[in-house]
Design an enzyme around this catalytic site. Structure first.
Site, short mmCIF file in Angstrom:
data_model
loop_
_atom_site.label_atom_id
_atom_site.label_comp_id
_atom_site.label_asym_id
_atom_site.label_seq_id
_atom_site.Cartn_x
_atom_site.Cartn_y
_atom_site.Cartn_z
N SER A 19 0.81 -1.23 0.00
CA SER A 19 0.00 0.00 0.00
C SER A 19 0.85 1.28 0.00
O SER A 19 0.49 2.24 -0.70
CB SER A 19 -0.97 -0.01 1.19
OG SER A 19 -1.86 -1.07 1.05
N LYS A 68 -9.75 -4.65 11.39
CA LYS A 68 -10.86 -4.24 10.50
C LYS A 68 -12.23 -4.24 11.19
O LYS A 68 -13.09 -3.45 10.84
CB LYS A 68 -10.92 -5.16 9.28
CG LYS A 68 -9.86 -4.87 8.24
CD LYS A 68 -10.06 -5.80 7.04
CE LYS A 68 -9.15 -5.42 5.90
NZ LYS A 68 -9.41 -6.22 4.71
N GLU A 80 -22.64 2.56 4.05
CA GLU A 80 -23.57 1.42 3.96
C GLU A 80 -22.79 0.12 3.70
O GLU A 80 -23.10 -0.93 4.30
CB GLU A 80 -24.58 1.70 2.83
CG GLU A 80 -25.62 0.63 2.63
CD GLU A 80 -26.45 0.32 3.89
OE1 GLU A 80 -26.47 1.15 4.83
OE2 GLU A 80 -27.04 -0.77 3.93
N ASP A 105 -12.82 -2.50 -0.20
CA ASP A 105 -12.66 -3.80 -0.88
C ASP A 105 -13.92 -4.11 -1.69
O ASP A 105 -13.85 -4.75 -2.74
CB ASP A 105 -12.45 -4.92 0.15
CG ASP A 105 -11.04 -4.96 0.69
OD1 ASP A 105 -10.13 -4.36 0.06
OD2 ASP A 105 -10.83 -5.57 1.76
N GLY A 129 -12.99 -19.67 1.56
CA GLY A 129 -12.64 -18.81 2.69
C GLY A 129 -13.87 -18.09 3.21
O GLY A 129 -14.90 -18.00 2.51
N LEU A 229 -8.25 -13.73 -5.51
CA LEU A 229 -7.97 -12.42 -4.90
C LEU A 229 -6.48 -12.24 -4.62
O LEU A 229 -6.01 -11.12 -4.43
CB LEU A 229 -8.74 -12.25 -3.58
CG LEU A 229 -10.26 -12.28 -3.60
CD1 LEU A 229 -10.81 -11.73 -2.29
CD2 LEU A 229 -10.85 -11.52 -4.76
N GLY A 252 -5.86 -10.89 -8.50
CA GLY A 252 -6.38 -9.89 -7.56
C GLY A 252 -5.85 -8.47 -7.74
O GLY A 252 -6.22 -7.57 -6.97
#
Ligand code: NAP
Length: 287
Positions: A19, A68, A80, A105, A129, A229, A252
């Site tokens: 990132s 998270k 939302e 995401d 997953g 991903l 991904g």
């Protein structure tokens, strides 16, 4: 001279993140006075970190594993998307003094699915997953009116919570799961239009692993697609098995870039230079 505004990445540990490369590349490309800093924060210190974030008026943040879900009560408002999946990966100022939590995401997966031309309406999908990424994927597939979403996962707890959280808003989707591959799971594969890998299996350095065996991949219909991903390596072993089977496969990287692009815009008010970021990331990851 304008002050440089920090954007944080909170997570623990943070050794393997791309990132900072992605966002500092974008700030530099557009000449924006921001800097992106990876700041490891232990779970017990998250509240202090958010207090510091507010006091120092950071421009924004990303939040990753293991924070998270824990960050939800520490923000003032949720989008939302974040509310539905009960997970936040981006903090931004909705207005001065009002800290918002979003889950980009979801945007990233949604946009990449649309751009890939994957239409799941009325069709069956399998998600491997049941963690944070699986939640984002499931929400998007349900929004696009998948007929059936089936998870393959190791433990019942996370997947039961996931289904409990999402299924009431999407009652027309059939929600189910299997704890390991079985005859019933194999049967689901034979009617699946899409398989999404939302586990880290196959990620570098464990590039010789696939979350689905060659035998299971062979059960998929000829028109099925595989979306991994995992973005490092590209292709993953799962993608290679799918391609050998003649299926369309996707990695991904686009989701990664698009989730970052939405966060970037929320922090800076400017659209992310997506094409340059893709070149930068490709060069760094696969160059
Ligand atoms: P997470 O919340 O930790 O969830 C990981 C999931 O994978 C859990 O269901 C976990 O099951 C399962 N899992 C872990 N190791 C496994 C194994 N060896 N065999 C089978 N299942 C296993 O992680 P996440 O945030 O959802 O991320 C999952 C993957 O998606 C990671 O590789 C991440 O890099 C990728 N991702 C990519 C993007 C993108 O933009 N491309 C965005 C988000 C995530 P247990 O609960 O049983 O451990």
């Amino acid at each position: 001279m304008s002050l440089i505004r920090p954007v944080a990445l909170y997570g623990y540990p943070l050794e393997h993140t791309y990132s900072p490369l992605m966002h500092n590349g974008g700030f530099e490309r557009l000449g924006l006075p921001f800097v992106y800093l990876a700041l490891p924060v232990l779970p017990a210190k998250l509240q202090d970190a958010i207090r510091g974030f507010r006091a120092m008026e950071f421009a924004g943040a990303n939040v990753t594993i293991p924070h998270k879900e824990k960050v939800l009560p520490l923000v003032d408002v949720l989008t939302e998307d974040a509310r539905q999946v009960k997970a936040v990966n981006t903090l931004y100022w909705k207005e001065p003094g009002v800290l918002a939590g979003d889950n980009t995401d979801i945007y990233g997966f949604r946009r990449s699915l649309i751009e890939a031309g994957i239409d799941i309406h009325g069709r069956s999908a399998v998600i491997l997953g049941a963690g944070g990424a699986a939640r984002a994927v499931a929400l998007v597939l349900a929004e696009f009116q998948a007929k059936e979403i089936c998870f393959l996962t190791r433990h019942p707890h996370a997947v039961e919570n996931l289904i409990q959280d999402l299924s009431p808003s999407y009652p027309h989707t059939l929600w189910e799961y299997h704890l390991k591959s079985s005859a019933a799971f194999a049967n689901v594969l034979t009617r699946s239009s899409l398989v999404v890998n939302a586990t880290p299996v196959g990620m570098s350095p464990q590039t010789d692993k696939s979350p689905l065996s060659e035998n299971l991949v062979s059960l998929l219909p000829d028109t099925a697609r595989i979306y991994d991903l995992v973005y490092n390596p590209d292709p993953t072993l799962l993608m290679t098995l799918g391609a050998q089977r003649g299926l369309k496969v996707y990695g991904g990287l686009d989701m990664l870039i698009y989730q970052g692009a939405k966060s970037f815009e929320l922090w800076t008010g400017e659209p992310s230079p997506v094409k340059d970021i893709r070149d930068l990331m490709r060069d760094k990851l696969y160059g």
